[in-house]
Motif scaffolding. Structure first.
Motif, PDB file in Angstrom:
ATOM      1  N   ARG A  49      74.574  -8.007  30.421  1.00 16.25           N
ATOM      2  CA  ARG A  49      73.835  -6.984  31.165  1.00 16.25           C
ATOM      3  C   ARG A  49      74.840  -6.027  31.806  1.00 16.25           C
ATOM      4  O   ARG A  49      75.634  -6.421  32.661  1.00 16.25           O
ATOM      5  CB  ARG A  49      72.953  -7.624  32.241  1.00 16.25           C
ATOM      6  CG  ARG A  49      72.159  -6.606  33.094  1.00 16.25           C
ATOM      7  CD  ARG A  49      71.215  -7.329  34.031  1.00 16.25           C
ATOM      8  NE  ARG A  49      70.563  -6.438  34.992  1.00 16.25           N
ATOM      9  CZ  ARG A  49      69.468  -5.712  34.737  1.00 16.25           C
ATOM     10  NH1 ARG A  49      68.903  -5.776  33.530  1.00 16.25           N
ATOM     11  NH2 ARG A  49      68.940  -4.953  35.667  1.00 16.25           N
ATOM     12  N   ASP A  50      74.845  -4.781  31.357  1.00 18.03           N
ATOM     13  CA  ASP A  50      75.749  -3.752  31.874  1.00 18.03           C
ATOM     14  C   ASP A  50      77.204  -4.222  31.823  1.00 18.03           C
ATOM     15  O   ASP A  50      77.911  -4.268  32.839  1.00 18.03           O
ATOM     16  CB  ASP A  50      75.364  -3.380  33.308  1.00 18.03           C
ATOM     17  CG  ASP A  50      74.025  -2.662  33.381  1.00 18.03           C
ATOM     18  OD1 ASP A  50      73.610  -2.082  32.357  1.00 18.03           O
ATOM     19  OD2 ASP A  50      73.391  -2.698  34.454  1.00 18.03           O
ATOM     20  N   GLY A  79      68.658  -5.866  29.049  1.00 17.63           N
ATOM     21  CA  GLY A  79      68.187  -4.684  29.757  1.00 17.63           C
ATOM     22  C   GLY A  79      69.286  -3.819  30.327  1.00 17.63           C
ATOM     23  O   GLY A  79      69.146  -3.271  31.421  1.00 17.63           O
ATOM     24  N   SER A  80      70.392  -3.661  29.609  1.00 18.79           N
ATOM     25  CA  SER A  80      71.518  -2.875  30.114  1.00 18.79           C
ATOM     26  C   SER A  80      71.173  -1.394  30.199  1.00 18.79           C
ATOM     27  O   SER A  80      70.387  -0.875  29.393  1.00 18.79           O
ATOM     28  CB  SER A  80      72.739  -3.062  29.204  1.00 18.79           C
ATOM     29  OG  SER A  80      73.150  -4.412  29.174  1.00 18.79           O
ATOM     30  N   SER A  81      71.801  -0.726  31.159  1.00 14.03           N
ATOM     31  CA  SER A  81      71.616   0.713  31.317  1.00 14.03           C
ATOM     32  C   SER A  81      72.888   1.492  31.003  1.00 14.03           C
ATOM     33  O   SER A  81      72.923   2.712  31.169  1.00 14.03           O
ATOM     34  CB  SER A  81      71.168   1.029  32.751  1.00 14.03           C
ATOM     35  OG  SER A  81      72.135   0.573  33.691  1.00 14.03           O
ATOM     36  N   ASP A  82      73.947   0.792  30.580  1.00 11.79           N
ATOM     37  CA  ASP A  82      75.232   1.451  30.332  1.00 11.79           C
ATOM     38  C   ASP A  82      75.610   1.477  28.857  1.00 11.79           C
ATOM     39  O   ASP A  82      76.770   1.717  28.511  1.00 11.79           O
ATOM     40  CB  ASP A  82      76.338   0.756  31.127  1.00 11.79           C
ATOM     41  CG  ASP A  82      76.587  -0.676  30.660  1.00 11.79           C
ATOM     42  OD1 ASP A  82      75.763  -1.198  29.871  1.00 11.79           O
ATOM     43  OD2 ASP A  82      77.597  -1.271  31.078  1.00 11.79           O
ATOM     44  N   GLU A 107      62.402  -7.613  29.512  1.00 11.12           N
ATOM     45  CA  GLU A 107      62.506  -8.081  30.889  1.00 11.12           C
ATOM     46  C   GLU A 107      62.043  -9.532  31.015  1.00 11.12           C
ATOM     47  O   GLU A 107      61.076  -9.941  30.364  1.00 11.12           O
ATOM     48  CB  GLU A 107      61.667  -7.194  31.809  1.00 11.12           C
ATOM     49  CG  GLU A 107      62.328  -5.872  32.149  1.00 11.12           C
ATOM     50  CD  GLU A 107      63.621  -6.069  32.914  1.00 11.12           C
ATOM     51  OE1 GLU A 107      63.595  -6.705  33.994  1.00 11.12           O
ATOM     52  OE2 GLU A 107      64.669  -5.585  32.431  1.00 11.12           O
TER      53      GLU A 107
END
Length: 387
Positions: A49-50, A79-82, A107
């Motif tokens: 994750r990220d 659910g990474s945002s990077d 999620e």
């Protein structure tokens, strides 16, 4: 004060001889059995994750494993945002090596931590596609030497172990890392002596979540990760579940496994410890109070008695404090040598322990503020508050 200092010294003498040799650093992978005649198939499951910052170092090290048997890597993007998932796909295409699958579970549902939900998804997919005999659960910030998987599998098969785990060598470069990181492993070993963990009849159980090789049948027998789905300290919970189900477990210090996550300042190290410290104490105020008192007695009383007694001319008090401080310092030296650090850091262990005491108290405060066990945008409540 002399009585308190005497109790502290007695406690240190007991810890030195009666706490499973926790201070020793010679517990390494078993090698007496040679190598297996047939290498088992292994699926490597990496929850992430990220992790774009560290993935460029860790993932290529997994893909480059020199393993004689069949092995595949499954990276689970939690659910990474990077752009972690996209980066993983690019690294797989660039580096080649072991086959790589990048997947995402979505999620986590209520009652699951994000990491364990990702691990569950990765295990299920790996079993469906490979039917692997063993699963290597490793974090996205862990780099493996080329022969790491081979050594892990050889130890598991030849020693007939259901779970083999190594405490990754954490990064130690900055001043704060030198002061706090070796102590982190030292305190862990004091709580969970490796020799007790590795003794089949012992009730002590723990593993290091960054590197866990587990037999597929042991996963089924222990019903993991479902049985531990709410655990914030999932590595200890995993080992307990496997041992309770009759599995044989082993934990030691790593020689081929390294954490590449940087902790350049005190703030990052503080969050690393405080996010799970109160969970370790089962969110119990009484246990917290006992822990604070215990830390003060064991780690803070010796230097206070040694220095305060000398300043006051109370030489028996000073001698008791100095003796306890000397035992403490000597017990810390092997861990500093393992990390390649100066022996002059050893007398500073009471100061480091004082920081850990404050981190533990802060962990409890954050919990009651509703921010306990916060990690990468998620906050986990006490288990019985979730389900």
């Amino acid at each position: 004060m002399s009585v308190i200092a005497g109790v502290s010294l007695a406690a240190w003498l007991w810890l030195l001889v009666g706490q499973g040799g926790f201070w020793r650093t010679d517990v390494r992978l078993p090698r007496g059995g040679g190598e297996p005649a047939v290498w088992p198939s292994v699926a490597v499951v990496v929850p992430a994750r990220d992790e774009a910052e560290v993935l460029g170092v860790s993932l290529p090290s997994l893909l480059a494993q020199e393993y004689p048997g069949r092995a595949e890597v499954f990276l689970v993007d939690d659910g990474s945002s990077d752009g972690t998932g996209e980066l993983a796909g690019k690294l797989g295409a660039e580096h080649g090596g072991l086959p790589l699958t990048v997947t995402s579970p979505g999620e986590p549902p209520s009652g699951w931590t994000g990491k364990l939900w990702a691990v569950r998804h990765g295990i299920a997919l790996a079993r469906e596609r490979t039917g692997a005999e063993y699963l290597l659960l490793t974090d996205a910030d862990i780099a493996h030497r080329p022969d790491s998987l081979r050594a892990l599998a050889a130890a598991a098969v030849t020693a007939d172990l259901d779970l083999v785990s190594q405490m990754a060598r954490l990064r130690v470069r900055t001043g704060w890392e030198r002061l706090i990181v070796p102590a982190f492993v030292y305190f862990f070993a004091q709580l969970y002596p490796f020799r007790w963990i590795n003794r089949p009849g012992s009730r002590t159980a723990a593993s290091a979540g960054g590197c866990v090789l587990i037999r597929s049948t042991a996963v089924t027998a222990a019903d993991v990760p479902d049985a531990i789905r709410q655990s914030v300290i999932d590595d200890v919970a995993l080992a307990r579940a496997v041992k309770r189900s009759g599995g044989r477990i082993w934990l030691g210090l790593a020689e081929r496994v390294d954490s590449v996550r940087p902790y350049p300042g005190l703030g990052e190290l503080w969050r690393m410890v405080s996010r799970s410290a109160y969970a370790q104490l089962r969110h119990n105020p009484a246990v917290l109070a006992g822990t604070v008192a215990g830390l003060a007695l064991i780690y803070l009383v010796p230097p206070v008695a040694a220095i305060g007694g000398a300043l006051a001319g109370a030489w028996p008090l000073s001698a008791l404090g100095l003796a306890a401080w000397a035992v403490m310092t000597g017990s810390y030296l092997p861990m500093l040598r393992y990390y390649g650090q100066s022996r002059w850091l050893a007398p500073l262990l009471p100061y480091t322990a004082g920081l850990y005491l404050l981190m533990t108290v802060d962990s409890a405060i954050e919990h009651y503020r509703g921010r306990g066990a916060a990690w990468k945008g998620r906050t986990y409540a006490r288990p019985d508050a979730t389900v």
